[in-house]
Design an enzyme around this catalytic site. Structure first.
Site, PDB file in Angstrom:
ATOM      1  N   THR A  96      -3.644  -1.663  -4.590  1.00 31.15           N
ATOM      2  CA  THR A  96      -4.222  -1.418  -3.262  1.00 31.15           C
ATOM      3  C   THR A  96      -5.629  -1.987  -3.272  1.00 31.15           C
ATOM      4  OG1 THR A  96      -2.977   0.647  -3.116  1.00 31.15           O
ATOM      5  CG2 THR A  96      -4.793   0.357  -1.565  1.00 31.15           C
ATOM      6  N   LYS A 171      -0.346  -0.853   4.241  1.00 36.28           N
ATOM      7  CA  LYS A 171      -0.693   0.143   3.209  1.00 36.28           C
ATOM      8  C   LYS A 171      -2.052   0.784   3.528  1.00 36.28           C
ATOM      9  CE  LYS A 171      -1.331   2.147  -0.801  1.00 36.28           C
ATOM     10  NZ  LYS A 171      -0.653   3.358  -1.174  1.00 36.28           N
ATOM     11  N   SER A 178      -3.230   8.925   6.589  1.00 38.18           N
ATOM     12  CA  SER A 178      -2.873  10.138   5.852  1.00 38.18           C
ATOM     13  C   SER A 178      -4.097  10.771   5.190  1.00 38.18           C
ATOM     14  CB  SER A 178      -1.749   9.876   4.856  1.00 38.18           C
ATOM     15  OG  SER A 178      -2.100   8.856   3.987  1.00 38.18           O
TER      16      SER A 178
HETATM   17  P1  NAD Z   1      -5.042   3.483 -13.250  1.00 37.69           P
HETATM   18  O1  NAD Z   1      -6.526   3.559 -13.275  1.00 37.69           O
HETATM   19  O2  NAD Z   1      -4.231   4.596 -13.826  1.00 37.69           O
HETATM   20  O3  NAD Z   1      -4.556   2.141 -13.959  1.00 37.69           O
HETATM   21  C1  NAD Z   1      -5.238   0.925 -13.900  1.00 37.69           C
HETATM   22  C2  NAD Z   1      -4.948   0.175 -15.185  1.00 37.69           C
HETATM   23  O4  NAD Z   1      -5.574  -1.095 -15.093  1.00 37.69           O
HETATM   24  C3  NAD Z   1      -5.509   0.870 -16.423  1.00 37.69           C
HETATM   25  O5  NAD Z   1      -4.498   0.982 -17.406  1.00 37.69           O
HETATM   26  C4  NAD Z   1      -6.638  -0.047 -16.872  1.00 37.69           C
HETATM   27  O6  NAD Z   1      -6.817  -0.066 -18.276  1.00 37.69           O
HETATM   28  C5  NAD Z   1      -6.131  -1.375 -16.357  1.00 37.69           C
HETATM   29  N1  NAD Z   1      -7.195  -2.367 -16.202  1.00 37.69           N
HETATM   30  C6  NAD Z   1      -8.413  -2.215 -15.660  1.00 37.69           C
HETATM   31  N2  NAD Z   1      -9.090  -3.381 -15.699  1.00 37.69           N
HETATM   32  C7  NAD Z   1      -8.260  -4.285 -16.282  1.00 37.69           C
HETATM   33  C8  NAD Z   1      -8.374  -5.652 -16.602  1.00 37.69           C
HETATM   34  N3  NAD Z   1      -9.480  -6.353 -16.338  1.00 37.69           N
HETATM   35  N4  NAD Z   1      -7.327  -6.262 -17.207  1.00 37.69           N
HETATM   36  C9  NAD Z   1      -6.194  -5.578 -17.480  1.00 37.69           C
HETATM   37  N5  NAD Z   1      -6.020  -4.272 -17.202  1.00 37.69           N
HETATM   38  C10 NAD Z   1      -7.052  -3.644 -16.605  1.00 37.69           C
HETATM   39  O7  NAD Z   1      -4.651   3.233 -11.711  1.00 37.69           O
HETATM   40  P2  NAD Z   1      -3.228   3.475 -11.006  1.00 37.69           P
HETATM   41  O8  NAD Z   1      -3.141   4.867 -10.475  1.00 37.69           O
HETATM   42  O9  NAD Z   1      -2.139   2.960 -11.876  1.00 37.69           O
HETATM   43  O10 NAD Z   1      -3.406   2.539  -9.729  1.00 37.69           O
HETATM   44  C11 NAD Z   1      -3.212   1.146  -9.794  1.00 37.69           C
HETATM   45  C12 NAD Z   1      -3.231   0.627  -8.368  1.00 37.69           C
HETATM   46  O11 NAD Z   1      -2.195   1.256  -7.629  1.00 37.69           O
HETATM   47  C13 NAD Z   1      -4.541   0.917  -7.633  1.00 37.69           C
HETATM   48  O12 NAD Z   1      -4.876  -0.203  -6.849  1.00 37.69           O
HETATM   49  C14 NAD Z   1      -4.187   2.132  -6.783  1.00 37.69           C
HETATM   50  O13 NAD Z   1      -4.995   2.229  -5.621  1.00 37.69           O
HETATM   51  C15 NAD Z   1      -2.723   1.837  -6.450  1.00 37.69           C
HETATM   52  N6  NAD Z   1      -1.904   3.015  -6.122  1.00 37.69           N
HETATM   53  C16 NAD Z   1      -2.029   4.160  -6.843  1.00 37.69           C
HETATM   54  C17 NAD Z   1      -1.207   5.250  -6.513  1.00 37.69           C
HETATM   55  C18 NAD Z   1      -1.292   6.543  -7.299  1.00 37.69           C
HETATM   56  O14 NAD Z   1      -0.686   7.536  -6.865  1.00 37.69           O
HETATM   57  N7  NAD Z   1      -1.959   6.573  -8.445  1.00 37.69           N
HETATM   58  C19 NAD Z   1      -0.280   5.161  -5.469  1.00 37.69           C
HETATM   59  C20 NAD Z   1      -0.167   3.958  -4.780  1.00 37.69           C
HETATM   60  C21 NAD Z   1      -0.979   2.882  -5.122  1.00 37.69           C
END
Ligand code: NAD
Length: 296
Positions: A96, A171, A178
């Site tokens: 996102t 999105k 929400s």
């Molecule tokens: P998270 O913080 O759990 O995971 C992010 C991952 O990216 C981590 O493992 C981190 O180590 C890795 N990372 C960061 N910088 C990096 C880099 N330069 N190179 C490689 N890896 C790197 O986040 P998440 O909850 O998995 O969310 C990921 C995306 O999904 C976000 O954009 C979030 O907004 C979206 N999203 C999250 C949810 C939710 O419920 N958590 C739902 C829908 C969408």
């Protein structure tokens, strides 16, 4: 079997990548967190040391990263995806991020001969584990068709959002609604409590009304979306009720910030002569405030 590079193995990315593995795809994974990589490798993925290494020869390159700057870095930075991705590959950003960053990245990759689409997801990490995410697919119709089987390994529903950059737009707007509604719901719940009203009763009542169901599917379809502003419930009556709620909240000490902002919209609608129109005319009023002259 398809070779997929998966970049970003966090709360969402890790279970999404696991589901791709479980469906028999060959995965090359990269994350800054070695524990996250190890877990996927234990499940059969191959570890890559850079995004470029992961992307080499991959048919699909999926990013699931925290924000747009990181997506840009991983795609176009040093040792990034663009260093090795072939013109036959398709980059799918499922993070996102800001839609204008999505547009810029799609254009930049296009100039470098690499195709990219947006496919952010709705729902939560529980759905990521179950493979029941809602996939909001931007991209051209051809890209969506090409990616469909891979995307459906991670989700149970795919919406074609209407072209490049439209997935991230829907999105964003879904989240805006929400997230704001969560604040409005919290205000309403605290108002219930401060008035001594059972929250259970409120939830039961509001589950059946526009308050709980939202206006898109209840009050709007038969009225403003059809261009009919004859009142089923008038703007001025809504304004009266809103003012009572704001007043009661002030007397009981419950915060009603969302209600006060709503009052501004209803008041401006009333002052612009919409007082006797249907309350769904708030859409027309906000369009007017946005300077739209092409629609009612
Ligand atoms: P998270 O913080 O759990 O995971 C992010 C991952 O990216 C981590 O493992 C981190 O180590 C890795 N990372 C960061 N910088 C990096 C880099 N330069 N190179 C490689 N890896 C790197 O986040 P998440 O909850 O998995 O969310 C990921 C995306 O999904 C976000 O954009 C979030 O907004 C979206 N999203 C999250 C949810 C939710 O419920 N958590 C739902 C829908 C969408």
């Amino acid at each position: 079997m398809t070779t997929i590079a998966f970049l970003g193995l966090g709360q969402m990315g890790s279970p999404m990548a696991s589901n791709l593995l479980a469906k028999g795809h060959q995965l090359r994974v990269f994350d800054l967190n070695p524990d996250a990589v190890r877990q996927l490798v234990d499940n059969g993925a191959t570890a890559a040391h850079t995004p470029a290494e992961a992307a080499k020869g991959a048919e699909f390159i999926i990013t699931m990263l925290p924000n747009g700057d990181i997506v840009r870095q991983v795609l176009t930075g040093a040792d990034g995806v663009c260093d090795t991705a072939s013109p036959q590959s398709l980059v799918i950003d499922m993070s996102t991020i800001h839609p204008l960053q999505t547009d810029a990245l799609i254009a930049e990759l296009h100039d470098r001969g690499i195709a990219m689409m947006d496919a952010p997801v709705g729902r939560t990490s529980d759905n990521a584990k179950d493979g029941t995410l809602l996939i909001l697919a931007g991209g051209t119709a051809e890209q969506v068709e090409r990616a469909r089987l891979v995307l459906m390994c991670m989700g149970s529903e795919l919406v074609e959002a209407g072209g490049p950059g439209m997935g991230i737009r829907v999105k964003l707007i879904n989240n805006y609604m929400s997230i704001a509604l969560n604040a409005l719901s919290a205000e309403a719940a605290v108002l219930c409590e401060s008035l001594g009203l059972s929250l259970d009763v409120a939830i039961r009542v509001m589950s059946g009304t526009a308050a709980g169901k939202g206006h898109f599917t209840t009050t709007w379809p038969g009225k403003v979306l059809k261009g009919d502003l004859s009142p089923a419930f008038m703007v001025d009556l809504a304004l009266k009720d809103l003012r009572i709620a704001v007043d009661v909240a002030q007397q009981t000490g419950a915060p009603l910030g969302m209600g006060k902002v709503a009052e501004l919209y209803y008041r401006s609608a009333s002052e612009d002569g919409r007082g006797r129109q249907d309350w769904s005319a708030l859409l027309s009023q906000v369009r007017h405030l946005a300077g739209r002259t092409d629609v009612q």
